[in-house]
Design an enzyme around this catalytic site. Structure first.
Site, PDB file in Angstrom:
ATOM      1  N   LYS A 142      38.117  18.504 -44.719  1.00  0.00           N
ATOM      2  CA  LYS A 142      38.040  17.611 -43.565  1.00  0.00           C
ATOM      3  C   LYS A 142      39.056  16.477 -43.704  1.00  0.00           C
ATOM      4  CE  LYS A 142      36.623  15.769 -39.709  1.00  0.00           C
ATOM      5  NZ  LYS A 142      35.281  15.362 -39.295  1.00  0.00           N
ATOM      6  N   LYS A 164      37.820   5.108 -40.477  1.00  0.00           N
ATOM      7  CA  LYS A 164      36.934   5.334 -41.630  1.00  0.00           C
ATOM      8  C   LYS A 164      37.375   6.580 -42.402  1.00  0.00           C
ATOM      9  CE  LYS A 164      33.411   7.756 -41.039  1.00  0.00           C
ATOM     10  NZ  LYS A 164      33.035   9.179 -41.237  1.00  0.00           N
TER      11      LYS A 164
END
Lengths: 303, 303
Positions: free
Chosen positions: A176, A244
């Protein structure tokens, strides 16, 4: 009608992604137990047939496979290991599937803690955005044991299409991170390309159309390129969340002593988006940072 | 058998791209007149039915639509405006179609010179690489008048699929610059993503496979990502030519006073590829520059 016995599943986290994903599981027939910090976000799920729990612990007491889809690393820690966390209700042989995008090292630590109690964990972050979540076409990048992966696979298939078992715990999160590295840089590249067209007096919409047919084709050029042409930055995927994710990427890169100059640059653009008060917009709002810097705006009439 | 009268066409430049493109025109039935500086590069065309000329001027005397597909701006100037150049043989109403990737401002200047003599010019650079040239699936980005575009369209269709008329003279070159901006940065992004996977202990091949299914999908991840996994850098598209294209991009950006930080960074990687003596390799060899810098190599066994 099938006669198979469906495992009871749990689900925690009904945000922009989690809600449609949980609905897809319910619609595929699984009995689903849900917990939400804000009770009202559980309402649409209850209407679809889900049952409400008062805590993550209670979810773990009812379900054998429990999905979490929350915002950041501390949220996952809280939901799994916190005071009324899953860990206090999990049964031997249960599987926890975290689909959030969080730190790979924390993922490995949580997985080790759960394994000590006889519970498997999969990290299974997704790509494909809200549209993919609604249509059940998400990509899953999965880390964990093969047996847990095989057991959860039918559930992944109810939510997504391209489901890849990358490796052991944490490998899904690493994949990811790779995804976010690439998405951030491709957004930045598309923004620079369209801005170049605009500044040079070529119609950015026609340029996009031409580029879609060749080696410059990307899903980002197709979807986010159109957003940029329209200055339409409703998420999609929020810049604040992308920031983030890029923070996680850069923490890992620093641990690995791995230089990633392009990733660093793209991260700075995303920081600028958030600094400009656009953290709730889609991360393709990155275009507006470049527009400001260049004094050129996509779609302006050219003199 | 059709009975339409096909215009005679000319073709100059039988390199890695030009040769298969010219063959596609011949195979689609057009009578083709060719000129090559090195006579041997014309041989395969002559076998397919082309006729040989002794100079660009002679090509212009025989043909009504003349294609050029050469390396750089000075080559185009030489072929069109040079001593035995096209301009000395062009007939009123002919069209010159330059499919090379060159300076947009020089393109506009040549177009103006030809227009003064009653000759239309199109800039029509392509994307899609050698494979696209062979299969007839190139993208064309076209600048020039609509009447010239419509007249040449059936010939473009014999060589390509996605054919977009961007705008007036030079607009095709601007679009191609946008293409190269995006291709360079996407190659760099794919390289950083796969290197991150490798360094973090996740299988880069599985990561690529997972990312192909989501928002990170790009043609570059599919094609050049596989090249990177295999360390197979036969062109494809040569880094030396990509360097030339990025030089053009940056010249235009400087003229426009347009800051393009990501483009600048990716250009430096391509400069490094050429500096390392790999200018004849595919520009995805950019990976090796990052590997050197990071001390990590894709495909190495992980300890």
């Amino acid at each position: 009608m099938t006669t198979r016995t469906l495992e009871h599943i749990g689900f925690i986290g009904f945000g922009i992604m989690g809600k449609p994903m949980a609905l897809n599981l319910i619609n595929a027939g699984w009995p689903l137990w849900g917990y939400a910090r804000r009770a009202e976000s559980l309402q649409p799920l209850l209407q679809a047939g889900a049952r409400a729990c008062a805590s993550p612990r209670e979810v773990a007491e009812h379900a054998e496979i429990i999905f979490t889809m929350v915002a950041d690393t501390p949220d996952v820690e809280q939901v799994i290991l916190g005071e009324a966390g899953l860990i206090h209700g999990l049964r031997l042989g249960s599987v926890v599937v975290d689909m959030s995008t969080i730190s790979a090292s924390v993922t490995r630590r949580i997985a080790a803690t759960l394994a000590a109690g006889g519970v498997d964990m999969l990290d299974a972050p997704v790509s494909g955005g809200e549209t993919g979540a609604i249509q059940g076409t998400l990509s899953f990048m999965v880390g964990g044991t093969d047996s847990a992966f095989q057991r959860v696979l039918p559930l992944f298939q109810a939510m997504g299409k391209n489901i890849v078992h990358i490796g052991s715990n944490g490998a899904g999160q690493i994949a990811k991170s790779c995804n976010q590295i690439l998405v951030a840089q491709t957004i930045a590249g598309v923004a620079e390309a369209l801005l170049f067209a605009q500044a040079a007096g070529a119609d950015p919409a026609k340029v996009r159309q031409a580029l879609l047919g060749g080696f410059a084709y990307s899903k980002i050029l197709e979807v986010h390129g159109q957003r940029m042409l329209d200055h339409q930055f409703q998420p999609g995927f929020k810049a604040g969340l992308h920031q983030k994710d890029m923070r996680i990427v850069q923490e890992i890169a620093a641990e690995l002593k791995l230089p990633l100059p392009g990733t660093a640059l793209a991260s700075q653009w995303i920081n600028a988006v958030v600094a400009n008060g656009q953290g709730e917009l889609d991360s393709s709002a990155l275009l507006t940072v470049l527009e400001q810097m260049a004094g050129v705006k996509i779609g302006e009439l050219q003199g």
